[in-house]
Design an enzyme around this catalytic site. Sequence first.
Site, PDB file in Angstrom:
ATOM      1  N   ALA A 182       0.813  -1.219   0.000  1.00 61.04           N
ATOM      2  CA  ALA A 182       0.000   0.000   0.000  1.00 61.04           C
ATOM      3  C   ALA A 182       0.848   1.272   0.000  1.00 61.04           C
ATOM      4  O   ALA A 182       0.320   2.369   0.009  1.00 61.04           O
ATOM      5  CB  ALA A 182      -0.921   0.003   1.218  1.00 61.04           C
ATOM      6  N   ASP A 183       2.170   1.109  -0.039  1.00 61.64           N
ATOM      7  CA  ASP A 183       3.058   2.256   0.107  1.00 61.64           C
ATOM      8  C   ASP A 183       2.958   3.249  -1.058  1.00 61.64           C
ATOM      9  O   ASP A 183       3.086   2.870  -2.227  1.00 61.64           O
ATOM     10  CB  ASP A 183       4.493   1.749   0.218  1.00 61.64           C
ATOM     11  CG  ASP A 183       5.480   2.870   0.410  1.00 61.64           C
ATOM     12  OD1 ASP A 183       5.560   3.379   1.533  1.00 61.64           O
ATOM     13  OD2 ASP A 183       6.134   3.256  -0.570  1.00 61.64           O
ATOM     14  N   VAL A 184       2.765   4.502  -0.723  1.00 66.82           N
ATOM     15  CA  VAL A 184       2.616   5.534  -1.752  1.00 66.82           C
ATOM     16  C   VAL A 184       3.896   5.735  -2.558  1.00 66.82           C
ATOM     17  O   VAL A 184       3.852   5.984  -3.763  1.00 66.82           O
ATOM     18  CB  VAL A 184       2.184   6.869  -1.106  1.00 66.82           C
ATOM     19  CG1 VAL A 184       2.077   7.966  -2.139  1.00 66.82           C
ATOM     20  CG2 VAL A 184       0.864   6.700  -0.410  1.00 66.82           C
TER      21      VAL A 184
END
Length: 305
Positions: free
Chosen positions: A255-257
């Site tokens: 989910a890391d931007v």
Amino acid sequence: MKWIDHESYIEIYPPKEFNFEECLIFLGRSNQEVLHQIKEGSLYKLIKVNESLILCKIGSINHSIKVEFPISSPSIDSRKKVAEYIWEWFDLDQELGGFYQLAGQDKVLKTLAHKYYGLRILCIPDLFEALVWAIIGQQINLTFAYTLKKRFVEQYGESLTFEGETFWLFPSFEKIASINADDLRKLQFTNRKAEYIIDIAKAMINGGLTKELLLQKNDYQQIQKSLMMIRGIGAWTADYVMMKCLHQASAFPIADVGLHNALKNLLGLKEKPTIEEIEEYAENWGGWQAYATFYLWRSLYDKKI
DNA sequence: ATCCAGGAACTGT
DNA sequence: ACAGTTCATGGA
């Protein structure tokens, strides 16, 4: 760990797939970093072993890592612990052959693996530091995250000044367990972050949360589950910590931007990819998701469009 | 000014 | 189980 002691300095022998300069580029990514400094190709780092502060000057010669002690050479036992810290910091237990083999046949990783060959995950060996840094980074921009970390370290960490420069140690959980949320709010931590961090410090004081206990589980899923039971730690933070502190090459903060932006830039996408799309890109990354992620993060630092 | 950032907990269905 | 809302603030 492969190393040789020369009394006044030590030499560390990393595995074949290692490039010190590549690692230095990643370590130099923020000019607000307080826990190490880079000067003229050398990396300066303050380390605490056996209750004493040791300043290290870390450089590279002939494919080995040379560690000097500008202030004074510590005891043999301490020198060994310094070597162990650095070995772990640069993730040198990992043999990257498998990663490069896989990356060579992967459309996303192929270029990156070649371009950044020898780059390793720059770890955060201290569990408390890894957890706090991950929590600070939740849902705020990295520039402000570094500002918060700097304030936190300079308020509660130990330091040592040598030749006019001050070197800092990350605050201990013992220290942070003794403060309250309002103290951190003064540094502009949100109330939630303050609570998360202090609760974690208290859990570590009790001995219920240690790196050893987590590593004993020795199973990615079990470790993730234990971490996520702690308030303030969701899937992203658990994977981040497994990647940067617990050396789990399968950890994948999907989910890391930053990961999303890196994929968008690299692949020339119009929008950031969805989780489902990332799962497709990552289809063949099995066992090396952490390294794939780290190389993608690295790509963010030389591709300013 | 507006959007969003290296998310997670909380609330309502 | 799942979706929507709130937390909170600085950076670009």
